[in-house]
Write a protein that holds these residues in place. Structure first.
Motif, short mmCIF file in Angstrom:
data_model
loop_
_atom_site.label_atom_id
_atom_site.label_comp_id
_atom_site.label_asym_id
_atom_site.label_seq_id
_atom_site.Cartn_x
_atom_site.Cartn_y
_atom_site.Cartn_z
N SER B 662 0.82 -1.21 0.00
CA SER B 662 0.00 0.00 0.00
C SER B 662 0.86 1.26 0.00
N ALA B 663 1.43 1.60 1.16
CA ALA B 663 2.23 2.82 1.22
C ALA B 663 3.18 2.78 2.42
N GLY B 664 4.38 3.32 2.19
CA GLY B 664 5.36 3.45 3.26
C GLY B 664 5.94 4.85 3.22
N ILE B 665 6.52 5.27 4.34
CA ILE B 665 7.15 6.60 4.37
C ILE B 665 8.47 6.52 5.12
N ALA B 766 14.50 19.15 4.67
CA ALA B 766 14.06 17.87 5.24
C ALA B 766 13.36 17.12 4.11
N THR B 767 13.50 15.78 4.12
CA THR B 767 12.98 15.00 3.01
C THR B 767 12.10 13.86 3.52
N ALA B 768 10.89 13.80 3.00
CA ALA B 768 10.01 12.66 3.28
C ALA B 768 9.85 11.87 1.99
N SER B 769 10.11 10.58 2.05
CA SER B 769 9.99 9.74 0.86
C SER B 769 8.76 8.85 1.02
N VAL B 770 7.76 9.07 0.13
CA VAL B 770 6.52 8.30 0.20
C VAL B 770 6.53 7.29 -0.94
N CYS B 771 6.36 6.00 -0.63
CA CYS B 771 6.44 4.99 -1.69
C CYS B 771 5.30 4.00 -1.57
N GLY B 772 5.10 3.22 -2.65
CA GLY B 772 4.07 2.19 -2.64
C GLY B 772 3.00 2.48 -3.65
N PRO B 773 2.17 1.45 -3.95
CA PRO B 773 1.14 1.61 -4.98
C PRO B 773 0.15 2.74 -4.68
N ASN B 774 -0.01 3.11 -3.40
CA ASN B 774 -0.96 4.18 -3.07
C ASN B 774 -0.30 5.54 -2.88
N SER B 775 0.99 5.62 -3.18
CA SER B 775 1.70 6.89 -2.94
C SER B 775 1.12 8.02 -3.78
N THR B 816 13.21 1.95 -3.83
CA THR B 816 12.58 0.71 -3.39
C THR B 816 12.05 -0.10 -4.55
N GLY B 817 11.99 0.57 -5.74
CA GLY B 817 11.39 -0.10 -6.89
C GLY B 817 9.90 0.14 -6.99
N GLU B 818 9.33 0.82 -5.97
CA GLU B 818 7.90 1.15 -6.01
C GLU B 818 7.71 2.54 -6.62
N HIS B 819 6.49 2.81 -7.03
CA HIS B 819 6.08 4.16 -7.40
C HIS B 819 6.34 5.04 -6.17
N SER B 820 7.10 6.15 -6.37
CA SER B 820 7.60 6.79 -5.16
C SER B 820 7.92 8.26 -5.37
N TYR B 821 7.72 9.08 -4.32
CA TYR B 821 8.00 10.52 -4.38
C TYR B 821 8.88 10.93 -3.21
N GLU B 822 9.82 11.82 -3.50
CA GLU B 822 10.60 12.43 -2.41
C GLU B 822 10.25 13.90 -2.33
N ILE B 823 9.70 14.31 -1.18
CA ILE B 823 9.31 15.71 -1.00
C ILE B 823 10.36 16.40 -0.14
N ASN B 824 10.97 17.46 -0.69
CA ASN B 824 11.96 18.25 0.05
C ASN B 824 11.35 19.57 0.46
#
Ligand code: ZN
Lengths: 91, 1001
Positions: B662-665, B766-775, B816-824
């Protein structure tokens, strides 16, 4: 511990500096033209003199500038510091 | 009840202030001003310890920091306990507890003393010779050696004291506050030099304050009275700082000195709390004046180590300064006049002196005549050949010396005595001078090494420079000081000095006995039990270098570093080998001069200040959510987030599954970020990365690999083109500072023509990386205005957006290989951003994950971690990353090295995947890999670099480096462990989603 006269900042404690090895070894402009031996000469070979040696130093915890130093490694006497790009003294 | 050996009339002892203390469990009394040594002597306690090897009874030998024998443990069984403390330096206070070291079960009955009886079998090099064979017995020997080798007990509890460091800059530093140091400091300060005067004792004045008033006069006044007046004047000089109880430990180049200032060791327990105990002074002095004085030498003769055998000037100091007599029946044994001054001092105080044994045949000096008139018997041309008394000296035997000093003649004369003051001349304390790089010369007349060539702006004055009488000291000081400080005059140029000059000299390094040397015990190093016999044996066995003899015999290797006996060792080597002492040279004097506590060395850098921690803007959220932390470089990173008592394995399995389902951060703030600007920025990247950068469009991201000039992988990361001449580079967390340093180096020294500017912005974002099919759905909630379609915002691209009117940079990149965004985002909004993501992700069960899950997820994809899967010996080709090495570019850092014969070898270690035959076995990282089990010796092919149980594949996976691994696909290999051998199969390192379908899912 040395007192080093940074050409940009003046006298500072050695703690602020990082040594960068032998000076005046220019990176070859056309590395691909060099034989393995010639490249190895640039890459690995350093003189490591007991006596007067030309060295690179970096004012790492200060102005971050690199500069050159002439140092007698046998007694740590710093004879001269000068900026990058400036010609080394002849003697 | 022990005898009281106090003689009245010492101004330095406050007899109205009684102090009780314990020694070896028994209570004694002393007075304020006593050292532990003087108080013990006053209580008639002479046996204070046992020697290191033979466990011979040993007593107090000196009155200073050079003490080799009276080494004690203070405050045993408390959190303030300290071993190897010199009893001669401990100022007593109410409640002090001290005990003997190196004794078991106690100092009076010591089992190790049996070594003394078997000592013929314990010659020099005994340990080397005996315990070498058989090798398998070493563990048994070690137990025995360690048990009997008592050098005190180290503390087991946390040190309750505070320690401090202080930097001091001064014009003139004066080390040693004897008469030379006091006059030097006073005149420097008066001439406007900012001056610091340091002395290890608690009182200024050195030996001059108890000098004989009759034979040492200044301006018709006893020198001891004159100096007290001078000391008083010092207090009124404004630019003079005085530090007592401060010992200079080290003298480095460029006049940089380290000193330990003792602030509370002399205070009662209740007054020690919440105060700085010791302070390390880091002194940078423009000029240094060493006035460190000289140490009296003992004499080397048979059984010269019994309790009651004390240096002659120490006997005098105990009587005059501390008001303590060292014995009831005193004898002196000397080769110079100083013992006569001591004898006269004792005599004048009513302490009985029975005889003086002098190896010289006469002396005409006034002081000797004065002693003769008191009726004290003087034995000229005699030497002590033996001493007796087990726990305390009882009597000595003397005989007449031959003219050449090699043998003794006549009959033994027995003299009853309980204290023998020995005077062997003086050794200038040149330790600090040589530490600073100074070169010594040998003075044949006085048998001393003296300062010769000064390596920095410094001078040595007084007895550390070889001047031993008052008149000579002061006259030379005046000349040297004027020259050194460039002043016209001193305030002592015109004083009138009277002092005695010594005329008769005789020096014999090893005094003969009527017994053969093999049957004698003439100690050279008291603490380590090295005798003259051991030194001769070492020479017979072929050792020639003084440094080798030192190590073989352990001479000078104790905690006192042989301050007393090193000169005798050199003298004996010189005499035996027929080499001049000047040619022999000395062993190296190493810091510290006296031992330092660890507390002083580390100062305030303890506990949480031991190393600096860096924390991200989201740190508080991680703490509130019970993260376990991992140290990465200096960063504290969230490692995993256990819930409901999960183990690490359970938490990581859950987090990894959630991120793919689903989603990880992840808090990715710690990655290094370097802002690169300038018209040559693209060209610069071309030169530092292995791949090409010129054609990267604005708004796009690219992964880059950076090599060292030797072709080995150095760092990696994604770099984004923000504008025509503007890039943002990311580096590994641990490599950030070094990468910036390396890039600056190339820019400043190799390519100064490039118009490029580098700025570290690691801490700014600061960077938050949100990944997973629901990102994507989560992003949509946070940034509704942003078109997240693959057409507008494809993988490996970047958008500048606003969240709540705050500017952010969003990269669509994936580790991670997932659909993923890094927000700075600007670091101060980091926590708010993080919480917003968590809130928006709630409906998708967004799961915070730490570094361990990040490592697992990337391992499933076969992505390397520089520093874990590489170790500075891996090329991109070794990593099977040929695709990232540009063939077209003419040059980049490390390119030429990729075509060296060695880097092109086929049998280099190469990165491969490993699958265990039993999918439930997880390999150990670092485990060795072999192909044959029956080989001898077995060939190590490589090792496991990363290993996890993949919950997404439901099997164990590993990355490894294996010799020639590229060509081993499908081959069976073995991993021998302590209790089993694991069989594995070589596999493609990309275990999961080989086609990268999920990136665009
Ligand atoms: Zn600078």
């Amino acid at each position: 511990m040395f007192v080093i006269n940074c050409p940009y900042c003046g006298e500072r404690d050695q703690q602020e500096f990082k040594a960068g090895g032998e000076a005046h070894i220019e990176r070859p402009k056309q590395p691909t033209e060099l034989s393995d031996d010639e490249w190895a000469e640039y890459l690995f070979m350093r003189k490591n003199i007991k006596g007067v040696q030309f060295e690179r130093w970096n004012h790492a915890h200060g102005c971050r500038k690199w500069f050159n130093m002439v140092r007698d490694t046998s007694n740590d006497e710093i004879k001269l510091v000068y900026k990058m790009g400036e010609k080394p003294p002849l003697e | 009840m022990s005898a009281n050996l106090r003689v009245k009339s010492s101004e330095y002892i406050d007899e109205t202030h009684r102090v009780s203390f314990k020694f070896n469990g028994k209570t004694y009394y002393g007075f304020k001003g006593d050292t532990l040594a003087s108080a013990l002597l006053a209580n008639d306690v002479h046996l204070v310890g046992r020697s290191f090897k033979y466990h011979r009874p040993r007593g107090i030998m000196t009155a200073g920091s050079e003490e080799p024998n009276a080494i004690v443990q203070v405050n045993d069984n408390t959190n303030r306990t300290e071993p190897n403390v010199r009893a001669t330096e401990v100022e007593i206070y109410e409640g002090l507890e001290a005990s003997s070291q190196n004794c078991w079960p106690n100092v009076n009955f010591d089992i190790g003393g049996i070594n003394n009886l078997i000592s013929p079998f314990l010659p020099a090099g005994f340990y080397y010779k005996t315990f070498m064979w058989p090798a398998s017995f070493w563990e048994k020997y070690e137990f025995f050696i360690r048990h009997s080798a008592g050098l005190g007990k180290s503390p087991t509890e946390k040190d309750p004291d505070i320690y401090d460091h202080r930097n001091i800059h001064c014009d003139v530093l004066v080390v040693g506050a004897g008469i030379s140091g006091i006059l030097a400091a006073k005149n420097a300060a008066k001439n406007n030099f900012k001056t610091l005067l340091i002395d290890e004792k608690n009182e200024l004045g050195g030996a001059t304050i108890y000098q004989d008033k009759e034979f040492n006069k200044i301006n018709n006044q006893g020198s001891s009275d004159w100096i007290k007046k001078e000391i008083n004047e010092l207090k009124n000089i404004s630019n003079l700082e005085i530090k007592t109880r401060t010992s200079v430990a080290a003298y480095h180049g460029y006049n940089y000195l380290l000193a330990r200032e003792n602030l509370t060791d002399h205070l009662e327990k209740k007054n020690k709390n919440n105060k700085v105990r010791q302070r390390l002074l880091k002194i940078r002095a423009k000029k240094v004046i060493l006035a460190t004085g000289a140490l009296e030498r003992p004499l080397v003769f048979n059984n010269n180590d019994r309790p009651g055998i004390i240096l002659s000037t120490a006997v005098k100091k105990y009587a005059d300064y501390f008001g303590v007599k060292c014995g009831e029946k005193n004898v002196f044994f000397t080769n110079n006049d100083s013992a006569y001054e001591s004898a006269l001092c004792l005599h004048n105080k009513g302490i009985k002196v029975d005889a003086i044994v002098d190896i010289r045949d006469n002396s005409n000096s006034k002081i000797v005549k004065a002693v003769e008139q008191t009726g004290i018997k003087i034995y000229w041309s005699h030497t002590v050949v033996d001493t007796n008394g087990y726990r305390r000296l009882d009597n000595i035997s003397i005989m007449r010396l031959s003219n050449d000093g090699m043998t003794v003649t006549g009959k033994r004369i027995n003299i009853s005595c309980d204290c023998l003051g020995v005077a062997g001349g003086w050794t200038p304390a040149v330790h600090l001078f040589t530490q600073s790089g100074g070169k010594l010369k040998f003075d044949e007349d006085n048998n001393v090494f003296l300062p010769n060539k000064y390596p920095s702006d410094q001078i040595s004055v007084g007895s550390c420079n070889g001047n031993f009488n008052l008149k000579e000291i002061i006259n030379e000081l005046s000349i040297k000081l004027k020259e050194f400080l460039k002043i016209d005059q001193t305030d002592f140029d015109n004083i009138a000095i009277e002092s005695e000059e010594e005329t008769s000299k005789r020096n014999i390094w090893l005094l003969p006995s009527d017994k053969a040397i093999g049957k004698t015990k003439p100690f050279v190093d008291y603490q380590n039990d090295a005798t003259a016999k051991d030194i001769k044996l070492a020479l017979r066995e072929g050792f020639r270098s003084i440094e080798h003899v030192k190590r073989y015999t352990t001479t000078g290797m104790g905690t006192d570093q042989g301050k007393l006996g090193n000169m005798h060792a050199l003298g004996i080597i010189s005499d035996t080998a027929g080499v001049k002492m000047g040619e022999l040279g000395t062993t190296t004097f190493r810091p510290p001069y006296t031992p330092l506590t660890f507390g002083t060395i580390v100062g305030r850098s303890v506990g949480e200040f031991f190393d600096i921690f860096r924390r991200t803007a989201m740190n508080h959220w991680h703490i509130e959510n019970k993260a376990e932390f991992e140290n990465v470089g200096q960063w504290k990173r969230g490692w995993y987030y256990p819930i409901n008592g999960e183990t690490m394995h359970q938490a990581v399995q859950r987090e990894s599954k959630a991120a793919r389902e689903s989603a990880g951060i992840l808090d990715a703030s710690t990655l290094g970020k370097i802002d690169i600007q300038g018209s040559d920025a693209s060209e610069f990247l071309n030169r530092v990365y292995t791949n090409a950068w010129s054609k990267l469009a604005i708004g796009k991201c690219r992964y880059g690999l950076m090599l060292n000039e030797d072709g080995m992988v150095y760092d990696d990361g994604v770099t984004t083109r923000l504008g025509e001449n503007h890039y943002l580079m990311t580096t590994t967390t641990g490599g950030a500072a070094n990468v910036l340093g390396k890039l600056e180096d190339y820019l400043q020294t190799e390519w100064p023509e490039l118009d490029v500017y580098l700025t570290s912005v690691t801490d700014h974002y600061a960077t938050a990386s949100v990944c997973g099919p629901n990102s994507k759905k989560i992003l949509k909630k946070i940034i509704p205005d942003l078109d997240l379609s693959d057409e507008n915002f494809p993988h490996m691209s970047f958008k500048e957006v606003k969240i709540n009117n705050i500017k952010c940079r969003v990269m669509r990149i994936s580790f991670t290989g997932e659909h993923s965004y890094e927000i700075n985002i600007q670091a101060s909004f980091g926590k708010a951003l993080w919480e917003k993501c968590i809130e928006a992700g709630k409906e998708f069960n967004i799961t915070p994950y730490g570094t361990e899950t990040m490592h697992l997820l990337r391992a499933e994809k076969g992505f390397i971690i520089v520093g874990q899967d590489t170790d500075g010996t891996m090329t991109p080709i070794d990593l099977q990353m040929d695709w990232i090495v540009s063939k077209k570019k003419y040059d980049f850092i490390g390119k030429r090295s990729l075509y060296r014969s060695d880097t092109m070898r086929e049998d280099r270690k190469q990165l491969v995947g490993l699958l265990t035959d039993d999918p439930n076995i997880i390999l150990e990282e670092g485990a060795q890999i072999v192909s044959e089990l029956k080989q001898n010796p077995i060939q190590m092919l490589g090792h496991v670099t990363s290993s996890y149980f993949s919950p997404n594949l439901n099997k164990s996976i590993a990355l490894a480096v294996v010799r020639g691994g590229k060509d081993m696909m499908g081959k069976k290999l073995f991993i021998p462990m302590e209790d089993k051998t694991i069989s594995v199969t070589v596999a493609n390192p990309v275990f999961f989603d080989e086609e990268n379908k999920r990136l665009n899912a």
